[in-house]
Motif scaffolding. Structure first.
Motif, PDB file in Angstrom:
ATOM      1  N   ARG A 103     -20.015 -12.552 -36.022  1.00  0.00           N
ATOM      2  CA  ARG A 103     -20.246 -13.745 -36.846  1.00  0.00           C
ATOM      3  C   ARG A 103     -21.515 -13.567 -37.699  1.00  0.00           C
ATOM      4  O   ARG A 103     -21.510 -13.821 -38.911  1.00  0.00           O
ATOM      5  N   LEU A 104     -22.575 -13.120 -37.073  1.00  0.00           N
ATOM      6  CA  LEU A 104     -23.834 -12.943 -37.785  1.00  0.00           C
ATOM      7  C   LEU A 104     -23.778 -11.767 -38.757  1.00  0.00           C
ATOM      8  O   LEU A 104     -24.415 -11.790 -39.815  1.00  0.00           O
ATOM      9  N   ALA A 106     -21.198 -10.911 -40.513  1.00  0.00           N
ATOM     10  CA  ALA A 106     -20.534 -11.424 -41.718  1.00  0.00           C
ATOM     11  C   ALA A 106     -21.500 -12.238 -42.568  1.00  0.00           C
ATOM     12  O   ALA A 106     -21.405 -12.253 -43.800  1.00  0.00           O
ATOM     13  N   ARG A 107     -22.450 -12.885 -41.925  1.00  0.00           N
ATOM     14  CA  ARG A 107     -23.427 -13.702 -42.657  1.00  0.00           C
ATOM     15  C   ARG A 107     -24.485 -12.831 -43.332  1.00  0.00           C
ATOM     16  O   ARG A 107     -24.951 -13.158 -44.435  1.00  0.00           O
ATOM     17  N   ASN A 108     -24.858 -11.720 -42.674  1.00  0.00           N
ATOM     18  CA  ASN A 108     -26.025 -10.962 -43.119  1.00  0.00           C
ATOM     19  C   ASN A 108     -25.731  -9.585 -43.697  1.00  0.00           C
ATOM     20  O   ASN A 108     -26.657  -8.867 -44.074  1.00  0.00           O
ATOM     21  N   SER A 151     -26.040  -7.756 -37.478  1.00  0.00           N
ATOM     22  CA  SER A 151     -26.232  -9.171 -37.159  1.00  0.00           C
ATOM     23  C   SER A 151     -27.651  -9.629 -37.497  1.00  0.00           C
ATOM     24  O   SER A 151     -27.886 -10.806 -37.773  1.00  0.00           O
ATOM     25  N   GLY A 196     -17.729 -11.849 -45.911  1.00  0.00           N
ATOM     26  CA  GLY A 196     -18.660 -12.885 -45.477  1.00  0.00           C
ATOM     27  C   GLY A 196     -17.990 -14.022 -44.739  1.00  0.00           C
ATOM     28  O   GLY A 196     -18.542 -15.125 -44.643  1.00  0.00           O
ATOM     29  N   ASP A 197     -16.804 -13.766 -44.174  1.00  0.00           N
ATOM     30  CA  ASP A 197     -16.042 -14.802 -43.471  1.00  0.00           C
ATOM     31  C   ASP A 197     -16.465 -14.802 -41.996  1.00  0.00           C
ATOM     32  O   ASP A 197     -15.923 -14.052 -41.175  1.00  0.00           O
ATOM     33  N   GLU A 198     -17.417 -15.641 -41.671  1.00  0.00           N
ATOM     34  CA  GLU A 198     -17.996 -15.637 -40.323  1.00  0.00           C
ATOM     35  C   GLU A 198     -16.977 -15.993 -39.246  1.00  0.00           C
ATOM     36  O   GLU A 198     -16.897 -15.328 -38.209  1.00  0.00           O
ATOM     37  N   ASP A 199     -16.210 -17.039 -39.465  1.00  0.00           N
ATOM     38  CA  ASP A 199     -15.248 -17.481 -38.453  1.00  0.00           C
ATOM     39  C   ASP A 199     -14.164 -16.432 -38.220  1.00  0.00           C
ATOM     40  O   ASP A 199     -13.769 -16.170 -37.074  1.00  0.00           O
TER      41      ASP A 199
END
Length: 243
Positions: A103-104, A106-108, A151, A196-199
């Motif tokens: 999840r992280l 994808a965010r970072n 992450s 960037g799709d965290e879910d």
């Protein structure tokens, strides 16, 4: 005066022979050259590694402290044979840690990070197609470590690294069974991280690690081994063993 020298670099501590032997024996266990339940004879290990018995004896003590080796008074040292419950609990914790890592990530993530993941995935797929189980398992381990690194959470990375070697040990027997599906899941994971799709990244990682967990448990069940209700052997970390 020394209190003002906080910026001074620490002197690197050289690796001792005992630690080198520890790492060598541990690698033999992880890749399956030394099998669960196998008797570890100090003289034989010393000959294989080209060292004396003393560092082997010391390394076996360290390995016992970390749960890789069982020392039985009057009988010697044996490679630890994990119970089904022990493996199930560790793989369940791995799912929790790596789901959040994905999840992280994808965010970072950034382009170089995603490119590195794709390179590791290609390397693992090539190893699988060449029926190189050790290479496939190593690439799998490196890819998961790279996701955790992306992450950006250092605490999460440290916790994940604590279970990574044992996960590699458990993954090796089922790597061929998981086959190409595992690498297809890796590809989908990397795509989600790149988008960037965290879910989506978290869900793919959750399913991916659970597939490995269930494959391992199914293999143990097919061998007629104990159920996951078996008691878990308590183990000390090296830090606890020396505190």
């Amino acid at each position: 005066m020394l209190a003002n020298q906080g910026a001074t670099a620490k002197i690197a501590r050289p690796t001792t022979l005992r630690e080198s032997v520890f790492e060598a024996i541990l690698e033999l266990i992880i890749v399956g050259n030394l099998e669960p339940g196998q008797h570890l004879v100090e003289n034989e290990l010393a000959d294989i590694l080209g060292v004396s018995r003393q560092p082997v004896r010391e390394a076996l003590q360290l390995l016992s402290g970390e749960g890789w080796v069982d020392l039985r008074p009057g009988h010697g040292a044996f490679v630890h044979a994990p119970t089904v419950a022990e493996a199930d609990q560790l793989l369940a914790v791995r799912t929790l840690l790596e789901t959040e890592s994905a999840r992280l990530a994808a965010r970072n993530s950034d382009e170089p990070g995603v490119a590195h993941l794709r390179m590791l995935c290609a390397r693992g797929l090539a190893a699988f197609e060449a029926d190189d189980v050790d290479g496939s398992v190593a690439a799998n381990s490196d890819l998961h470590a790279a996701v955790t690194s992306l992450s950006g959470n250092q605490v999460l990375a440290e916790l994940t690294s604590q279970v990574a070697r044992r996960v590699r040990w458990y993954h090796t027997p089922v790597a061929r069974q998981r086959g190409r599906a595992s690498w297809d899941e890796h590809t989908a994971l990397i795509d989600a991280i790149a988008d960037g799709d965290e879910d989506q990244a978290a869900e793919i990682m959750r399913r991916h690690t659970e597939h490995t967990r269930h494959s391992y448990l199914e293999q143990r069940a097919s061998q007629g081994e104990e159920s996951v209700s078996a008691p878990v052997r308590r183990r000390r970390t090296r830090a606890a063993a020396t505190s």
